[in-house]
Design a protein around this motif. Structure first.
Motif, PDB file in Angstrom:
ATOM      1  N   PHE A 128      62.002  -7.352  -8.457  1.00 25.87           N
ATOM      2  CA  PHE A 128      61.798  -6.907  -9.825  1.00 25.87           C
ATOM      3  C   PHE A 128      62.373  -5.504  -9.927  1.00 25.87           C
ATOM      4  O   PHE A 128      62.023  -4.630  -9.124  1.00 25.87           O
ATOM      5  N   ILE A 129      63.264  -5.277 -10.890  1.00 27.90           N
ATOM      6  CA  ILE A 129      63.960  -3.995 -11.000  1.00 27.90           C
ATOM      7  C   ILE A 129      63.818  -3.450 -12.417  1.00 27.90           C
ATOM      8  O   ILE A 129      64.166  -4.125 -13.393  1.00 27.90           O
ATOM      9  N   ASP A 130      63.297  -2.233 -12.535  1.00 28.43           N
ATOM     10  CA  ASP A 130      63.226  -1.521 -13.819  1.00 28.43           C
ATOM     11  C   ASP A 130      62.572  -2.348 -14.921  1.00 28.43           C
ATOM     12  O   ASP A 130      63.117  -2.500 -16.020  1.00 28.43           O
ATOM     13  N   CYS A 131      61.418  -2.902 -14.628  1.00 27.95           N
ATOM     14  CA  CYS A 131      60.718  -3.679 -15.649  1.00 27.95           C
ATOM     15  C   CYS A 131      59.230  -3.357 -15.621  1.00 27.95           C
ATOM     16  O   CYS A 131      58.730  -2.712 -14.696  1.00 27.95           O
ATOM     17  N   ILE A 132      58.540  -3.802 -16.665  1.00 28.24           N
ATOM     18  CA  ILE A 132      57.095  -3.618 -16.773  1.00 28.24           C
ATOM     19  C   ILE A 132      56.429  -4.983 -16.652  1.00 28.24           C
ATOM     20  O   ILE A 132      56.825  -5.936 -17.333  1.00 28.24           O
ATOM     21  N   VAL A 133      55.450  -5.082 -15.782  1.00 30.00           N
ATOM     22  CA  VAL A 133      54.717  -6.332 -15.600  1.00 30.00           C
ATOM     23  C   VAL A 133      53.231  -6.029 -15.751  1.00 30.00           C
ATOM     24  O   VAL A 133      52.677  -5.213 -15.006  1.00 30.00           O
ATOM     25  N   THR A 134      52.586  -6.652 -16.719  1.00 30.05           N
ATOM     26  CA  THR A 134      51.162  -6.418 -16.918  1.00 30.05           C
ATOM     27  C   THR A 134      50.368  -7.634 -16.448  1.00 30.05           C
ATOM     28  O   THR A 134      50.775  -8.770 -16.615  1.00 30.05           O
ATOM     29  N   GLU A 135      49.244  -7.331 -15.827  1.00 23.44           N
ATOM     30  CA  GLU A 135      48.317  -8.355 -15.324  1.00 23.44           C
ATOM     31  C   GLU A 135      49.049  -9.406 -14.480  1.00 23.44           C
ATOM     32  O   GLU A 135      48.939 -10.617 -14.730  1.00 23.44           O
ATOM     33  N   GLU A 149      61.223  -2.313  -7.806  1.00 21.74           N
ATOM     34  CA  GLU A 149      62.008  -1.083  -7.791  1.00 21.74           C
ATOM     35  C   GLU A 149      62.031  -0.472  -9.189  1.00 21.74           C
ATOM     36  O   GLU A 149      62.550  -1.072 -10.127  1.00 21.74           O
ATOM     37  N   GLY A 150      61.427   0.700  -9.326  1.00 17.70           N
ATOM     38  CA  GLY A 150      61.387   1.356 -10.617  1.00 17.70           C
ATOM     39  C   GLY A 150      60.551   0.617 -11.635  1.00 17.70           C
ATOM     40  O   GLY A 150      60.798   0.714 -12.842  1.00 17.70           O
ATOM     41  N   CYS A 151      59.555  -0.112 -11.183  1.00 21.24           N
ATOM     42  CA  CYS A 151      58.727  -0.940 -12.069  1.00 21.24           C
ATOM     43  C   CYS A 151      57.356  -0.314 -12.277  1.00 21.24           C
ATOM     44  O   CYS A 151      56.883   0.487 -11.472  1.00 21.24           O
ATOM     45  N   ASP A 167      56.621  -5.236  -0.731  1.00 20.40           N
ATOM     46  CA  ASP A 167      56.949  -3.815  -0.796  1.00 20.40           C
ATOM     47  C   ASP A 167      56.608  -3.285  -2.186  1.00 20.40           C
ATOM     48  O   ASP A 167      57.293  -3.596  -3.169  1.00 20.40           O
ATOM     49  N   LEU A 168      55.555  -2.493  -2.255  1.00 20.38           N
ATOM     50  CA  LEU A 168      55.113  -1.904  -3.521  1.00 20.38           C
ATOM     51  C   LEU A 168      55.527  -0.441  -3.649  1.00 20.38           C
ATOM     52  O   LEU A 168      55.172   0.221  -4.618  1.00 20.38           O
ATOM     53  N   SER A 169      56.273   0.065  -2.678  1.00 22.64           N
ATOM     54  CA  SER A 169      56.545   1.503  -2.615  1.00 22.64           C
ATOM     55  C   SER A 169      57.376   2.015  -3.782  1.00 22.64           C
ATOM     56  O   SER A 169      57.336   3.207  -4.099  1.00 22.64           O
ATOM     57  N   GLY A 170      58.118   1.147  -4.454  1.00 22.29           N
ATOM     58  CA  GLY A 170      58.955   1.584  -5.572  1.00 22.29           C
ATOM     59  C   GLY A 170      58.318   1.392  -6.923  1.00 22.29           C
ATOM     60  O   GLY A 170      58.977   1.586  -7.954  1.00 22.29           O
ATOM     61  N   GLY A 184      49.557  -5.519   5.854  1.00 20.26           N
ATOM     62  CA  GLY A 184      50.966  -5.720   6.154  1.00 20.26           C
ATOM     63  C   GLY A 184      51.908  -5.323   5.047  1.00 20.26           C
ATOM     64  O   GLY A 184      53.120  -5.228   5.253  1.00 20.26           O
ATOM     65  N   ALA A 185      51.386  -5.086   3.829  1.00 17.29           N
ATOM     66  CA  ALA A 185      52.241  -4.678   2.714  1.00 17.29           C
ATOM     67  C   ALA A 185      52.679  -3.225   2.892  1.00 17.29           C
ATOM     68  O   ALA A 185      52.095  -2.465   3.671  1.00 17.29           O
ATOM     69  N   THR A 186      53.714  -2.828   2.141  1.00 15.04           N
ATOM     70  CA  THR A 186      54.256  -1.474   2.233  1.00 15.04           C
ATOM     71  C   THR A 186      53.973  -0.696   0.953  1.00 15.04           C
ATOM     72  O   THR A 186      54.264  -1.175  -0.146  1.00 15.04           O
ATOM     73  N   VAL A 187      53.389   0.497   1.124  1.00 12.55           N
ATOM     74  CA  VAL A 187      53.197   1.419   0.005  1.00 12.55           C
ATOM     75  C   VAL A 187      53.724   2.778   0.440  1.00 12.55           C
ATOM     76  O   VAL A 187      53.879   3.058   1.624  1.00 12.55           O
TER      77      VAL A 187
END
Length: 218
Positions: A128-135, A149-151, A167-170, A184-187
């Motif tokens: 997912f790149i440069d977007c908004i995701v709710t719930e 990425e950038g979300c 990977d939630l770091s972005g 195991g996830a990345t932040v």
């Protein structure tokens, strides 16, 4: 992928009552797919451009080498659907029910998705790149490569899933739930600091501020 001129065209048409149809090399331009009954249909090298997907039935549908551009829709039913090598660009979707679905080599760029239900889904190499995701609901999901990425993720939910390659770091995380299950996830380090209170609460930890240093013996 062939050019639009090499595809069959469905422009400004309404499809309904079609179940289990195979679409190959079709360009849907401005097509109104609202309430279309397309359960179990197959889409190969198709493009949806400026289409409307309100209350569309795409349960168990199969998408391969397809592209969605500026698609809008609310009430998109995609339970148990399969998406392989699919790009979704600049789209605005809401109430997307895709639990139990399979996503592989999928990229979602720009736009916004509200109420995205991926509970129990299998996700591999999804971006997912440069977007908004709710719930976003990722409870019980199996993740083998998923990044943001950038979300901005508003109230995402995790739990009882396999998140070793998440990977939630972005991403910017707002009011996430189920952080304690993200083994195991990345932040990022900054995210860890920002989410410390939420994580502590989920783990049942009592956090106090030390006012006076402990006394020393001797």
């Amino acid at each position: 992928m062939p050019s639009p001129g090499e595809r069959s065209a469905f422009a400004h048409a309404v499809l309904s009552g079609r179940d289990g149809v195979d679409f190959d090399l079709v360009h849907f331009g401005g097509t109104d797919l609202s309430r279309a009954q397309l359960e179990g249909s197959s889409f190969l090298e198709c493009t949806l451009e400026g289409c409307i997907l309100d209350d569309v039935h795409l349960e168990s549908s199969r998408w391969s080498e397809c592209r969605w551009e500026r698609v809008v829709g609310a009430g998109v039913l995609m339970q148990r659907a399969s998406l392989v090598d699919v790009t979704i660009d600049g789209s605005r979707l809401a109430a997307v029910s895709a639990w139990g679905s399979t996503w592989r080599d999928v990229t979602v760029t720009g736009g916004k998705v509200d109420f995205l239900n991926l509970r129990g889904a299998r996700l591999r190499n999804v971006r997912f790149i440069d977007c908004i995701v709710t719930e976003l609901d990722l409870a019980e999901a199996t993740v083998d490569g998923l990044s943001f990425e950038g979300c901005t993720l508003v109230e995402p939910e995790f739990g009882r899933g396999l998140y070793a390659a998440l990977d939630l770091s972005g991403a910017t995380l707002r009011s996430p739930r189920g952080l304690a299950s993200l083994k195991g996830a990345t932040v990022s380090r900054l995210q860890l600091i920002e989410l410390a209170d939420v994580l502590a609460a989920e783990l049942g930890l009592h956090v106090t501020d030390l006012i006076h240093p402990p006394g020393r013996n001797g």
